[in-house]
Design a protein around this motif. Structure first.
Motif, short mmCIF file in Angstrom:
data_model
loop_
_atom_site.label_atom_id
_atom_site.label_comp_id
_atom_site.label_asym_id
_atom_site.label_seq_id
_atom_site.Cartn_x
_atom_site.Cartn_y
_atom_site.Cartn_z
N HIS A 54 49.91 35.71 43.68
CA HIS A 54 49.21 36.12 42.45
C HIS A 54 47.76 36.38 42.82
O HIS A 54 46.93 35.48 42.84
N GLY A 55 47.44 37.65 43.10
CA GLY A 55 46.12 38.00 43.57
C GLY A 55 45.05 37.82 42.51
O GLY A 55 45.32 37.88 41.29
N THR A 56 43.82 37.62 42.96
CA THR A 56 42.70 37.36 42.05
C THR A 56 41.67 38.49 42.05
O THR A 56 40.68 38.41 41.35
N ILE A 57 41.90 39.56 42.85
CA ILE A 57 40.90 40.62 43.01
C ILE A 57 41.20 41.80 42.09
O ILE A 57 42.35 42.23 41.97
N THR A 58 40.15 42.32 41.48
CA THR A 58 40.24 43.56 40.69
C THR A 58 39.28 44.59 41.27
O THR A 58 38.12 44.28 41.53
N LEU A 59 39.78 45.81 41.49
CA LEU A 59 38.94 46.91 41.95
C LEU A 59 38.58 47.77 40.75
O LEU A 59 39.48 48.27 40.05
N GLU A 60 37.28 47.95 40.52
CA GLU A 60 36.80 48.75 39.41
C GLU A 60 35.96 49.90 39.94
O GLU A 60 35.13 49.71 40.83
N GLN A 61 36.20 51.11 39.39
CA GLN A 61 35.38 52.27 39.74
C GLN A 61 35.14 53.09 38.49
O GLN A 61 35.97 53.11 37.58
N PRO A 62 34.01 53.78 38.43
CA PRO A 62 33.64 54.52 37.23
C PRO A 62 34.70 55.56 36.85
O PRO A 62 35.18 56.32 37.69
N GLY A 63 35.08 55.54 35.56
CA GLY A 63 35.97 56.56 35.05
C GLY A 63 37.43 56.41 35.41
O GLY A 63 38.23 57.31 35.14
N GLU A 64 37.82 55.29 36.02
CA GLU A 64 39.20 55.09 36.45
C GLU A 64 39.72 53.75 35.95
O GLU A 64 38.95 52.83 35.70
N ASP A 65 41.04 53.64 35.79
CA ASP A 65 41.63 52.37 35.42
C ASP A 65 41.47 51.37 36.56
O ASP A 65 41.57 51.74 37.74
N PRO A 66 41.22 50.10 36.25
CA PRO A 66 41.08 49.10 37.32
C PRO A 66 42.40 48.85 38.03
O PRO A 66 43.48 49.04 37.46
N VAL A 67 42.29 48.47 39.29
CA VAL A 67 43.45 48.04 40.08
C VAL A 67 43.38 46.52 40.15
O VAL A 67 42.41 45.97 40.67
N THR A 68 44.37 45.84 39.60
CA THR A 68 44.26 44.40 39.38
C THR A 68 45.21 43.59 40.28
O THR A 68 46.11 44.14 40.91
N ASP A 69 44.94 42.29 40.31
CA ASP A 69 45.83 41.29 40.92
C ASP A 69 46.04 41.51 42.42
O ASP A 69 47.13 41.28 42.95
N LEU A 70 45.00 41.93 43.12
CA LEU A 70 45.10 42.13 44.56
C LEU A 70 44.86 40.82 45.30
O LEU A 70 43.99 40.04 44.94
N VAL A 71 45.64 40.60 46.35
CA VAL A 71 45.44 39.44 47.23
C VAL A 71 44.39 39.76 48.28
O VAL A 71 43.61 38.89 48.68
N VAL A 72 44.37 41.00 48.70
CA VAL A 72 43.42 41.44 49.73
C VAL A 72 43.03 42.88 49.44
O VAL A 72 43.85 43.68 48.96
N ALA A 73 41.78 43.21 49.72
CA ALA A 73 41.30 44.59 49.63
C ALA A 73 40.63 44.92 50.96
O ALA A 73 39.65 44.29 51.34
N ILE A 74 41.19 45.89 51.67
CA ILE A 74 40.67 46.31 52.97
C ILE A 74 39.98 47.66 52.80
O ILE A 74 40.61 48.64 52.40
N VAL A 75 38.69 47.69 53.10
CA VAL A 75 37.87 48.88 52.90
C VAL A 75 37.62 49.54 54.27
O VAL A 75 37.17 48.87 55.20
N SER A 76 37.91 50.82 54.37
CA SER A 76 37.77 51.53 55.65
C SER A 76 36.76 52.66 55.52
O SER A 76 36.80 53.44 54.57
N ASN A 77 35.88 52.75 56.54
CA ASN A 77 34.93 53.85 56.63
C ASN A 77 35.38 54.88 57.66
O ASN A 77 34.79 55.95 57.76
#
Length: 321
Positions: free
Chosen positions: A195-218
């Motif tokens: 049961h993930g605790t992370i929410t990804l929020e970005q302007p103008g978009e629906d949030p992505v909820t209940d993430l266990v991990v968020a991996i950000v790549s450049n």
């Protein structure tokens, strides 16, 4: 050309003799000052001094990804500027993701030769970077901004990085077997894997909820296991914004599935499935967690956070390639 060579004496894959050879090779082509780092954050201080002096054309970082990250944060202390010194990277760490993602050889001697060839031929590129900061209105709003060159992560992968750092502080060598063991231990100790605790929020978009991990790549690949590249976000690029892979389930079956997908990932396909969310070329977004979670950037554990704001900054830094 006036250059500053920042040397990490603890770099795991270069000996003192090798570093001496590299120093002489670089000094034969430029007016070189070499400084050996003496404490955590020293490379950042040296990068900042080089940027502020106005007397340095190029900063060469000899070390692993942590050394490179510090130098970059020093150079960009006041933000991107076309008049800042350029950056060259001589890989000296155990993985060297940034250098390899730029297309440099993973051998320090060969990479030095490639850099000298690039300087003679005037080859360089301006790459985008990731920037993080504490989110306004949260308990982390006072956390200072920080740049990262190739990846960041909130949650599971950052917990693995923290465990590896603890082992290294106890004298263990940074090996791929060490990382694999810490992945297993992090999984067994992960409280929120179902049961993930992370929410990804970005302007103008629906949030992505209940993430266990968020991996950000450049950039891509995400990292290397030995000589094998592993791709979490295959379309990530130094020339675009940031990509995110979010996983909302890390059960035993899910870990086995995603682990297999990572090991067999390619420039065409990364981890995928019902509980995987892939986002591409993002400029601004925030990761919020209901509980404090570990944060890592460029393989450096940065403690616990509940909210981090990310920005993809294009054309942020000149690099010699």
């Amino acid at each position: 050309m006036r250059a500053l060579l920042v040397v990490n004496p603890a770099a795991t894959t270069t000996s003192a003799r090798t570093r001496d050879v590299l120093l002489h090779a670089l000094a034969s082509e430029m007016k070189l000052e070499a400084v050996t780092t003496e404490y955590r954050g020293h490379a950042r201080d040296l990068g900042r001094q080089a940027a502020e002096s106005g007397n340095v054309d190029l900063v060469v970082a000899l070390g692993g990804d942590g050394t490179v990250n510090e130098v970059v944060n020093g150079l960009l202390h006041t933000g991107p500027n076309p008049d800042l010194p350029g950056l060259a990277v001589v890989p000296g760490g155990s993985t060297n993701v940034f250098a390899r993602a730029l297309g440099l050889p993973n051998d320090a001697v060969e990479a030095t030769g490639a850099i000298l060839d690039a300087l003679r031929e005037g080859r360089e590129r301006t790459v985008g970077l990731g920037l993080t900061a504490g989110t306004p209105g949260t308990e982390d709003e006072a956390v200072p901004s920080r740049w990262f060159t190739f990846n960041a992560g909130l949650g599971f992968d950052a917990g693995v990085v923290g465990r590896v750092e603890q082992q290294r502080e106890q004298g263990k060598k940074s090996t791929h077997a060490l990382y694999v063991r810490q992945v297993v231990r992090q999984f067994l100790g992960e409280q929120h894997r179902r049961h993930g605790t992370i929410t990804l929020e970005q302007p103008g978009e629906d949030p992505v909820t209940d993430l266990v991990v968020a991996i950000v790549s450049n950039t891509s690949p995400w990292t290397y296991l030995g000589n094998r590249p592993m791709y979490t976000s295959p379309k990530a690029s130094f020339d675009k914004g940031l990509d995110v892979l979010g996983l909302s389930r890390l059960s035993s079956a899910a870990v086995a599935r995603y682990g297999t997908q990572l090991l067999t990932s390619s420039p065409e396909r990364g981890p995928h499935g019902k509980h995987a969310a892939a986002l591409h070329d993002l400029s601004d977004f925030t990761l919020q967690s209901k509980v404090p979670l570990p944060l890592q950037m460029d393989g450096d554990h940065l403690g616990l956070r509940t909210s981090v704001t990310f920005t993809g900054v294009r054309r942020a830094l000149r690099v010699i390639v």
